[in-house]
Enzyme design. Structure first.
Site: not given
Length: 537
Positions: A102-104, A107-108, A358-359
């Site tokens: 996945p991105p982020g 890998k780099t 609600h929460e």
């Protein structure tokens, strides 16, 4: 006749000289004076390159949260350092390493770390830099990049690494298109395959690449002999997230409670564990973003009114004051996970009270039915939500879900509306996203996971929203819709019963949330126990 033959040979030799002149010229260029990372394709006189400073070099010590990927690359490093030993066993240095995930996820960073460990020339570029409208330009850039890498390897005596990020830009599965764009694309890919195959490399160049979509790459580039090593780089688990936080926090000054070295070490470990738990499903890049958010919050808190930048003489003085608190870190994580607080809009007390009910309704289900522990509840409005309740598995990660866990999740999604209906005798639009997610999960439980006695273990191809993506017979479709609809109705009835049973506790906790605006998981559990019927006598 002899003159004609000589003329033909001369023309052929001239064409060969012209076609290979750029490669030979590139190899003759002096290398190794500075270690350069190419920010663009070759052939531009170095204008797209930047010098790598010593402090920017990475090693495996700078990488965390992906232990399996690191171990794979350590083996590659060993092969580079001891090629003869591995070669006699039939395991030569690979020509390519493919990093996918996945991105982020880093890998780099992994590619840079391997280059730092090996110590050779490192050329980083993006796949899109080879994509051109004109036929032959992309292939020429590939040749120039490899010629430069080979020359640098000969100069330094160490293997060069070429890293191509987003390689799917040039290595997607080839089609049968006849347009100029398709020809350019295929020529670029063919040239990359030729360069990787080893012609002229002789162990001088290791190609690394990264992609988010391994499934769309051309089979020719994935076969052994091209990218021999394929390394999956997934999102980190809880332990991995804690390790990543540890890498970043080593470079920062964090305020921790006073105590003995053992107590401070325990406090630091608890901080990392708390941050990892609250950063559920974060990638490495998102964790880095959370740390940067925390640092920005710390600067604004202490020096937000400073109008001039620091001078060289001020750097040491202010460096001692560059302190980040635990609250800064928590706020940084919250901003990354939940968005930026919206302070310009003022809600009425009636709206804030409805959001609090609600929460707390959402939080009541996992608390009353022994679900995933609540981490945080807030009614602070952000650019992502009016309020939220966050919970995550106590074990850190969950790789397999049971029907009971899914049913509990459905009840949690439906509980916000149920609390509004029972405690406030009204309903609002705030629960629309809850219903959307609950309906999607119910359809997946019925049509994908076989968790419905009514529908059985039949499987239907569903899209990301849980709707059938192919033609389904009317009888089967009606049975499918009836099954997931009945499931939602049953969960709604059971959720209403739980909310009604714990009505007094929900109201007590909602009052505290209304006043404080944010409750931690521990604060919520304490309030819940305080108002429990057994303790109210």
């Amino acid at each position: 006749m002899l003159l004609l033959t000589l003329l033909v040979v001369t023309i052929i030799l001239g064409m060969v000289l012209i076609s290979n002149w750029s490669d030979w010229k590139q190899e003759e260029t002096p290398q190794g004076r500075t270690n350069l990372v190419g920010a663009g394709g070759g052939g531009n006189g170095g204008s797209n390159q930047v010098e790598v400073r010593q402090e920017d070099r990475k090693t495996f010590e700078d990488v965390a949260g992906c232990e399996e990927a690191i171990e794979e690359l350590k083996v590659v490093k060993k092969k580079i350092g001891r090629p003869r030993l591995y070669k006699i066993f039939g395991a030569p240095v690979p020509s390519g390493v493919m990093l996918y995930g996945p991105p982020g996820t880093g890998k780099t960073l992994l590619a840079r770390a391997l280059a730092g460990e090996v110590g050779g020339h490192f050329e980083a570029m993006s796949g899109s830099q080879f994509v051109e409208m004109y036929v032959g330009v992309g292939a020429k850039r590939v040749r120039e990049a490899y010629a430069k890498a080979r020359a640098a390897a000969r100069k330094s005596g160490r293997i060069s690494i070429i890293f191509i990020d987003e390689i799917d830009a040039i290595a997607k599965k080839r089609g049968n298109g006849d347009g100029g764009g398709d020809k350019e694309y295929e020529q670029t890919l063919n040239e990359l395959l030729v360069q990787m195959n080893g012609f002229g490399n002789h162990g001088l160049v290791l190609t690394m690449a990264a992609t988010n979509r391994l499934d769309i790459l051309d089979e020719a580039i994935l076969r052994p002999g091209r990218f021999d090593v394929k390394v999956k780089v997934p999102k980190p688990d809880k332990k991995g997230r804690a390790q990543i936080y540890g890498v970043y926090l080593k470079k920062l000054k964090i305020v921790l409670p006073d105590g003995t070295p053992e107590e401070k070490e325990a406090a630091h470990a608890k901080l990392l564990d708390d941050l990892a738990r609250r950063s559920h499903d974060f990638s490495g890049a998102e964790i880095e973003g959370a740390i940067k958010n925390a640092a920005t919050i710390a600067v604004e808190r202490r020096f937000g009114d400073v109008t001039e930048d620091l001078t060289d003489a001020d750097m040491e003085k202010y460096g001692d004051m560059a302190i980040i608190t635990v609250d800064d870190l928590n706020e940084g994580v919250d901003k990354m996970a939940y968005g930026t607080q919206i302070k310009s809009r003022v809600r009425t007390d009636k709206e804030r009270w409805a959001t609090a009910v609600h929460e707390i309704g959402h939080a009541a289900i996992p608390q009353a039915l022994a679900g995933d522990p609540v981490n945080r509840i807030t009614i602070v409005m952000t650019d992502k939500a009016l309020g939220l309740m966050d919970s995550s598995p106590a074990e850190g990660e969950r790789y397999d879900w049971t029907d009971e866990q899914f049913l509990l999740r459905l009840k949690t999604m439906l509980a916000g509306r149920a609390a509004e209906k029972i405690l406030l005798a009204k309903i609002s639009t705030g629960a629309s996203n809850d219903f959307e997610r609950a309906s999607t999960l119910a359809r997946q439980m019925v049509g994908v996971y076989g968790m419905s006695k009514e529908f059985g273990v039949k499987s239907l191809p569903l899209d990301q929203h849980g709707f059938p993506v192919s033609k389904v017979g009317e009888i089967l479709l009606d049975k499918f819709n009836q099954a997931w609809g009945n499931l939602i109705d049953q969960m709604e009835r059971e959720t209403d019963e739980v909310i009604e049973k714990h009505r007094a506790q929900i109201e007590h906790c909602a009052k505290a949330l209304f006043e404080e605006e944010t409750l931690t998981g521990d604060e919520f559990r304490r309030l819940w126990q305080e108002s429990a019927p057994s303790q109210a006598v």
